[in-house]
Design a protein around this motif. Structure first.
Motif, PDB file in Angstrom:
ATOM      1  N   PRO A 168       0.817  -1.215   0.000  1.00 36.87           N
ATOM      2  CA  PRO A 168       0.000   0.000   0.000  1.00 36.87           C
ATOM      3  C   PRO A 168       0.850   1.264   0.000  1.00 36.87           C
ATOM      4  O   PRO A 168       2.041   1.231   0.336  1.00 36.87           O
ATOM      5  CB  PRO A 168      -0.788  -0.118   1.307  1.00 36.87           C
ATOM      6  N   ASP A 169       0.220   2.372  -0.355  1.00 39.64           N
ATOM      7  CA  ASP A 169       0.899   3.664  -0.291  1.00 39.64           C
ATOM      8  C   ASP A 169       0.974   4.159   1.150  1.00 39.64           C
ATOM      9  O   ASP A 169       1.955   4.786   1.545  1.00 39.64           O
ATOM     10  CB  ASP A 169       0.145   4.695  -1.147  1.00 39.64           C
ATOM     11  N   VAL A 170      -0.086   3.891   1.910  1.00 43.26           N
ATOM     12  CA  VAL A 170      -0.179   4.383   3.285  1.00 43.26           C
ATOM     13  C   VAL A 170      -0.765   3.287   4.172  1.00 43.26           C
ATOM     14  O   VAL A 170      -1.651   2.544   3.749  1.00 43.26           O
ATOM     15  CB  VAL A 170      -1.089   5.638   3.374  1.00 43.26           C
ATOM     16  N   LYS A 197       4.058   4.683   3.473  1.00 47.06           N
ATOM     17  CA  LYS A 197       4.072   5.733   4.483  1.00 47.06           C
ATOM     18  C   LYS A 197       3.215   5.294   5.679  1.00 47.06           C
ATOM     19  O   LYS A 197       2.117   4.776   5.506  1.00 47.06           O
ATOM     20  CB  LYS A 197       3.524   7.040   3.918  1.00 47.06           C
ATOM     21  N   ILE A 198       3.722   5.521   6.885  1.00 46.26           N
ATOM     22  CA  ILE A 198       3.052   5.069   8.102  1.00 46.26           C
ATOM     23  C   ILE A 198       2.455   6.246   8.863  1.00 46.26           C
ATOM     24  O   ILE A 198       3.146   7.232   9.140  1.00 46.26           O
ATOM     25  CB  ILE A 198       4.038   4.325   9.022  1.00 46.26           C
ATOM     26  N   ILE A 199       1.167   6.118   9.195  1.00 45.88           N
ATOM     27  CA  ILE A 199       0.507   7.088  10.062  1.00 45.88           C
ATOM     28  C   ILE A 199       0.072   6.369  11.335  1.00 45.88           C
ATOM     29  O   ILE A 199      -0.647   5.369  11.277  1.00 45.88           O
ATOM     30  CB  ILE A 199      -0.730   7.711   9.384  1.00 45.88           C
ATOM     31  N   ILE A 200       0.528   6.863  12.467  1.00 44.05           N
ATOM     32  CA  ILE A 200       0.072   6.332  13.749  1.00 44.05           C
ATOM     33  C   ILE A 200      -1.283   6.953  14.058  1.00 44.05           C
ATOM     34  O   ILE A 200      -1.435   8.177  14.071  1.00 44.05           O
ATOM     35  CB  ILE A 200       1.076   6.650  14.877  1.00 44.05           C
ATOM     36  N   LEU A 201      -2.251   6.099  14.312  1.00 45.09           N
ATOM     37  CA  LEU A 201      -3.608   6.536  14.618  1.00 45.09           C
ATOM     38  C   LEU A 201      -3.930   6.041  16.023  1.00 45.09           C
ATOM     39  O   LEU A 201      -4.054   4.832  16.240  1.00 45.09           O
ATOM     40  CB  LEU A 201      -4.584   5.950  13.599  1.00 45.09           C
ATOM     41  N   THR A 202      -4.028   6.959  16.989  1.00 42.86           N
ATOM     42  CA  THR A 202      -4.078   6.536  18.384  1.00 42.86           C
ATOM     43  C   THR A 202      -4.930   7.445  19.246  1.00 42.86           C
ATOM     44  O   THR A 202      -5.227   8.592  18.860  1.00 42.86           O
ATOM     45  CB  THR A 202      -2.648   6.499  18.959  1.00 42.86           C
ATOM     46  N   MET A 203      -5.305   6.953  20.391  1.00 43.95           N
ATOM     47  CA  MET A 203      -6.024   7.768  21.375  1.00 43.95           C
ATOM     48  C   MET A 203      -5.054   8.445  22.335  1.00 43.95           C
ATOM     49  O   MET A 203      -5.453   9.257  23.163  1.00 43.95           O
ATOM     50  CB  MET A 203      -6.995   6.900  22.170  1.00 43.95           C
ATOM     51  N   TYR A 204      -3.743   8.118  22.227  1.00 45.13           N
ATOM     52  CA  TYR A 204      -2.773   8.592  23.204  1.00 45.13           C
ATOM     53  C   TYR A 204      -2.121   9.913  22.795  1.00 45.13           C
ATOM     54  O   TYR A 204      -1.369   9.980  21.830  1.00 45.13           O
ATOM     55  CB  TYR A 204      -1.685   7.535  23.422  1.00 45.13           C
ATOM     56  N   ASP A 205      -2.404  10.944  23.560  1.00 41.96           N
ATOM     57  CA  ASP A 205      -1.764  12.250  23.398  1.00 41.96           C
ATOM     58  C   ASP A 205      -0.521  12.229  24.285  1.00 41.96           C
ATOM     59  O   ASP A 205      -0.505  12.794  25.378  1.00 41.96           O
ATOM     60  CB  ASP A 205      -2.757  13.334  23.823  1.00 41.96           C
TER      61      ASP A 205
END
Length: 216
Positions: free
Chosen positions: A47-49, A77-85
């Protein structure tokens, strides 16, 4: 854009898939429930992302998967998708190859903007976290130069095995999960304990939590 979504909750995967597939320039080609499956989906679909959740118990975490995917598939390309700020999660993610960091609480448009940004070659960080990066740059925090960083010290296989040991899995169970021999597990376990200077499972557990390799 071809996209993979990795999250341990099927409802989350379905929800984000609907949002993304509604876009004319995006398509979700696969989903995964943990880091190991995410790696296999990237290997299969190129995948691209990829959107990676940080916490995917009891499977491999997004942080570990980030390091492996960025090394073996640099075009994804990796995007971290998280609830952690969380400052440490942000630093670990970016240091190990992530190009984006988005909170799950963010509006849909922000996620779509992040995907388009990293696909275009930019880095996207949730606006709430940008001040953290500025302070880090100004103060030159020692954390960025931490020579105990597990992603620098340990091999990919050691990074797979250490969290499983910390969670209490035996050598045979780990071997079955990773499709390797018990002797291989024992060898890697011995090596990472020597590298880090650990001598017991409680110490391994403490290290894994401190370095964000597992979470409660």
């Amino acid at each position: 854009m071809r996209i993979v979504i990795a999250d341990d909750h099927s409802v989350v995967r379905s929800g984000f898939s609907m949002i993304i597939n509604y876009q004319e320039d995006m398509e979700v080609v696969a989903t995964a429930g943990d880091g190991l499956e995410a790696y296999r989906m990237v290997q299969k679909y190129e995948p691209d992302v990829i959107l990676l959740d940080i916490s995917m118990p009891p499977g491999e975490s997004g942080l570990i998967a980030t390091g492996k995917i960025s090394q073996d598939f640099p075009d994804t390309k990796i995007i971290i998708l998280t609830m952690y700020d969380d400052d440490e999660y942000l630093f670990h993610s970016l240091k190990n190859g992530a190009k984006g960091y988005v909170l799950k609480s963010a509006p849909d448009e922000e996620l779509l903007d992040a995907i388009r940004s990293v696909y275009a070659g930019d880095t996207y960080v949730h606006p709430k976290m940008t001040d953290v990066l500025v302070r880090q740059f100004i103060t030159q925090d020692d954390m960025m130069e931490d020579n105990t960083n597990p992603f620098k010290l340990l091999s990919k296989r050691e990074l797979e095995i250490l969290p499983l040991v910390a969670k209490g899995y035996g050598n045979k169970e780990i071997a079955e999960k990773l499709f390797i021999s018990v002797k291989t597990v024992e060898a890697h376990k011995s090596r990472f304990m020597d590298k880090i200077g650990l001598s017991s499972r409680p110490e391994i557990l403490e290290y894994a939590i401190k370095k964000k390799l597992i979470e409660f």
